[in-house]
Design a protein around this motif. Structure first.
Motif, PDB file in Angstrom:
ATOM      1  N   ALA A 219       0.842  -1.203   0.000  1.00 24.71           N
ATOM      2  CA  ALA A 219       0.000   0.000   0.000  1.00 24.71           C
ATOM      3  C   ALA A 219       0.877   1.253   0.000  1.00 24.71           C
ATOM      4  O   ALA A 219       0.562   2.240  -0.677  1.00 24.71           O
ATOM      5  N   HIS A 220       1.988   1.220   0.719  1.00 25.81           N
ATOM      6  CA  HIS A 220       2.927   2.347   0.741  1.00 25.81           C
ATOM      7  C   HIS A 220       3.471   2.602  -0.669  1.00 25.81           C
ATOM      8  O   HIS A 220       3.534   3.756  -1.130  1.00 25.81           O
ATOM      9  N   LYS A 221       3.863   1.552  -1.341  1.00 29.53           N
ATOM     10  CA  LYS A 221       4.388   1.652  -2.707  1.00 29.53           C
ATOM     11  C   LYS A 221       3.339   2.268  -3.639  1.00 29.53           C
ATOM     12  O   LYS A 221       3.641   3.175  -4.425  1.00 29.53           O
ATOM     13  N   MET A 222       2.115   1.788  -3.522  1.00 28.62           N
ATOM     14  CA  MET A 222       1.035   2.292  -4.379  1.00 28.62           C
ATOM     15  C   MET A 222       0.681   3.739  -4.036  1.00 28.62           C
ATOM     16  O   MET A 222       0.409   4.543  -4.920  1.00 28.62           O
ATOM     17  N   LYS A 223       0.723   4.065  -2.754  1.00 26.40           N
ATOM     18  CA  LYS A 223       0.446   5.441  -2.326  1.00 26.40           C
ATOM     19  C   LYS A 223       1.447   6.396  -2.964  1.00 26.40           C
ATOM     20  O   LYS A 223       1.071   7.450  -3.477  1.00 26.40           O
ATOM     21  N   GLY A 224       2.703   6.026  -2.957  1.00 24.34           N
ATOM     22  CA  GLY A 224       3.734   6.872  -3.557  1.00 24.34           C
ATOM     23  C   GLY A 224       3.517   7.084  -5.044  1.00 24.34           C
ATOM     24  O   GLY A 224       3.651   8.206  -5.551  1.00 24.34           O
ATOM     25  N   ALA A 225       3.141   6.025  -5.735  1.00 22.60           N
ATOM     26  CA  ALA A 225       2.867   6.145  -7.172  1.00 22.60           C
ATOM     27  C   ALA A 225       1.682   7.072  -7.414  1.00 22.60           C
ATOM     28  O   ALA A 225       1.706   7.907  -8.327  1.00 22.60           O
ATOM     29  N   CYS A 226       0.659   6.946  -6.587  1.00 23.85           N
ATOM     30  CA  CYS A 226      -0.525   7.803  -6.726  1.00 23.85           C
ATOM     31  C   CYS A 226      -0.191   9.261  -6.443  1.00 23.85           C
ATOM     32  O   CYS A 226      -0.567  10.159  -7.207  1.00 23.85           O
ATOM     33  N   ARG A 227       0.524   9.492  -5.372  1.00 21.75           N
ATOM     34  CA  ARG A 227       0.864  10.872  -5.001  1.00 21.75           C
ATOM     35  C   ARG A 227       1.764  11.517  -6.039  1.00 21.75           C
ATOM     36  O   ARG A 227       1.682  12.722  -6.271  1.00 21.75           O
ATOM     37  N   SER A 228       2.636  10.723  -6.656  1.00 21.69           N
ATOM     38  CA  SER A 228       3.584  11.286  -7.613  1.00 21.69           C
ATOM     39  C   SER A 228       2.890  11.890  -8.823  1.00 21.69           C
ATOM     40  O   SER A 228       3.458  12.740  -9.497  1.00 21.69           O
ATOM     41  N   LEU A 229       1.646  11.468  -9.097  1.00 21.08           N
ATOM     42  CA  LEU A 229       0.904  12.023 -10.228  1.00 21.08           C
ATOM     43  C   LEU A 229      -0.343  12.802  -9.802  1.00 21.08           C
ATOM     44  O   LEU A 229      -1.199  13.100 -10.621  1.00 21.08           O
ATOM     45  N   GLY A 230      -0.454  13.098  -8.520  1.00 16.67           N
ATOM     46  CA  GLY A 230      -1.539  13.950  -8.057  1.00 16.67           C
ATOM     47  C   GLY A 230      -2.869  13.257  -7.852  1.00 16.67           C
ATOM     48  O   GLY A 230      -3.902  13.911  -7.762  1.00 16.67           O
ATOM     49  N   PHE A 231      -2.869  11.923  -7.737  1.00 18.56           N
ATOM     50  CA  PHE A 231      -4.109  11.187  -7.517  1.00 18.56           C
ATOM     51  C   PHE A 231      -4.396  11.126  -6.016  1.00 18.56           C
ATOM     52  O   PHE A 231      -4.058  10.159  -5.328  1.00 18.56           O
ATOM     53  N   VAL A 232      -5.013  12.173  -5.511  1.00 15.75           N
ATOM     54  CA  VAL A 232      -5.209  12.377  -4.076  1.00 15.75           C
ATOM     55  C   VAL A 232      -6.093  11.286  -3.468  1.00 15.75           C
ATOM     56  O   VAL A 232      -5.735  10.674  -2.454  1.00 15.75           O
ATOM     57  N   ARG A 233      -7.261  11.049  -4.042  1.00 17.49           N
ATOM     58  CA  ARG A 233      -8.196  10.062  -3.481  1.00 17.49           C
ATOM     59  C   ARG A 233      -7.560   8.674  -3.439  1.00 17.49           C
ATOM     60  O   ARG A 233      -7.671   7.959  -2.438  1.00 17.49           O
ATOM     61  N   LEU A 234      -6.895   8.300  -4.510  1.00 23.05           N
ATOM     62  CA  LEU A 234      -6.272   6.973  -4.570  1.00 23.05           C
ATOM     63  C   LEU A 234      -5.165   6.847  -3.530  1.00 23.05           C
ATOM     64  O   LEU A 234      -5.034   5.813  -2.869  1.00 23.05           O
ATOM     65  N   ALA A 235      -4.384   7.905  -3.377  1.00 18.82           N
ATOM     66  CA  ALA A 235      -3.308   7.890  -2.390  1.00 18.82           C
ATOM     67  C   ALA A 235      -3.858   7.782  -0.972  1.00 18.82           C
ATOM     68  O   ALA A 235      -3.309   7.050  -0.140  1.00 18.82           O
ATOM     69  N   LEU A 236      -4.953   8.485  -0.691  1.00 21.10           N
ATOM     70  CA  LEU A 236      -5.533   8.431   0.653  1.00 21.10           C
ATOM     71  C   LEU A 236      -6.035   7.028   0.992  1.00 21.10           C
ATOM     72  O   LEU A 236      -5.905   6.577   2.138  1.00 21.10           O
ATOM     73  N   ALA A 237      -6.587   6.337   0.011  1.00 18.87           N
ATOM     74  CA  ALA A 237      -7.047   4.965   0.253  1.00 18.87           C
ATOM     75  C   ALA A 237      -5.863   4.065   0.600  1.00 18.87           C
ATOM     76  O   ALA A 237      -5.936   3.254   1.535  1.00 18.87           O
ATOM     77  N   MET A 238      -4.764   4.226  -0.129  1.00 16.21           N
ATOM     78  CA  MET A 238      -3.583   3.402   0.149  1.00 16.21           C
ATOM     79  C   MET A 238      -2.929   3.807   1.467  1.00 16.21           C
ATOM     80  O   MET A 238      -2.419   2.967   2.195  1.00 16.21           O
ATOM     81  N   GLU A 239      -2.984   5.097   1.793  1.00 19.96           N
ATOM     82  CA  GLU A 239      -2.445   5.546   3.082  1.00 19.96           C
ATOM     83  C   GLU A 239      -3.235   4.933   4.237  1.00 19.96           C
ATOM     84  O   GLU A 239      -2.664   4.561   5.253  1.00 19.96           O
ATOM     85  N   TYR A 240      -4.537   4.831   4.067  1.00 20.29           N
ATOM     86  CA  TYR A 240      -5.370   4.180   5.085  1.00 20.29           C
ATOM     87  C   TYR A 240      -4.888   2.744   5.312  1.00 20.29           C
ATOM     88  O   TYR A 240      -4.696   2.313   6.452  1.00 20.29           O
TER      89      TYR A 240
END
Length: 117
Positions: free
Chosen positions: A55-76
């Motif tokens: 989830a950490h890996k996926m969160k980083g990928a999401c944040r790197s392109l500005g996908f806020v909602r997706l990153a928050l789900a992975m951060e959870y």
């Protein structure tokens, strides 16, 4: 647009150009299904440590392109206290949200760089 960090996208367009950002979004779109498959495997195995790392890996990928909602789900999944059933439920909706957010970001990019579309 609140699901997308357009300020970050504007910075990417200025640094990479519209086509560079499109390439990055294409790579993201190509990689995420395999990342999700890995995450689902870890969830199915009930391996909380590996689940949180993925989830950490996926969160980083999401944040790197500005996908806020997706990153928050992975951060959870990465950081919060959760139950397996809740994670499984979240993973069911995530691909649809990813598709929606990629579409939103692409539409934003097309609108903000029509000469490059």
């Amino acid at each position: 647009m609140s699901h997308i960090d357009t300020t970050l996208l504007e910075q990417y367009v200025s640094m990479l150009g519209p086509n560079g950002l499109r390439e990055s979004m294409t790579t993201f779109n190509e990689l995420m299904p395999s990342y999700m498959d890995e995450l689902k495997t870890m969830v199915a195995a009930k391996d909380s440590s590996a689940t949180r790392r993925q989830a950490h890996k996926m969160k980083g990928a999401c944040r790197s392109l500005g996908f806020v909602r997706l990153a928050l789900a992975m951060e959870y999944i990465e950081k919060d206290a959760w139950h397996w059933q809740g994670v499984e439920s979240l993973l069911m909706s995530w691909p649809t949200e990813m598709s929606q957010d990629i579409k939103t970001a692409t539409e934003w990019l097309d609108k903000n760089s029509p000469d490059q579309a």
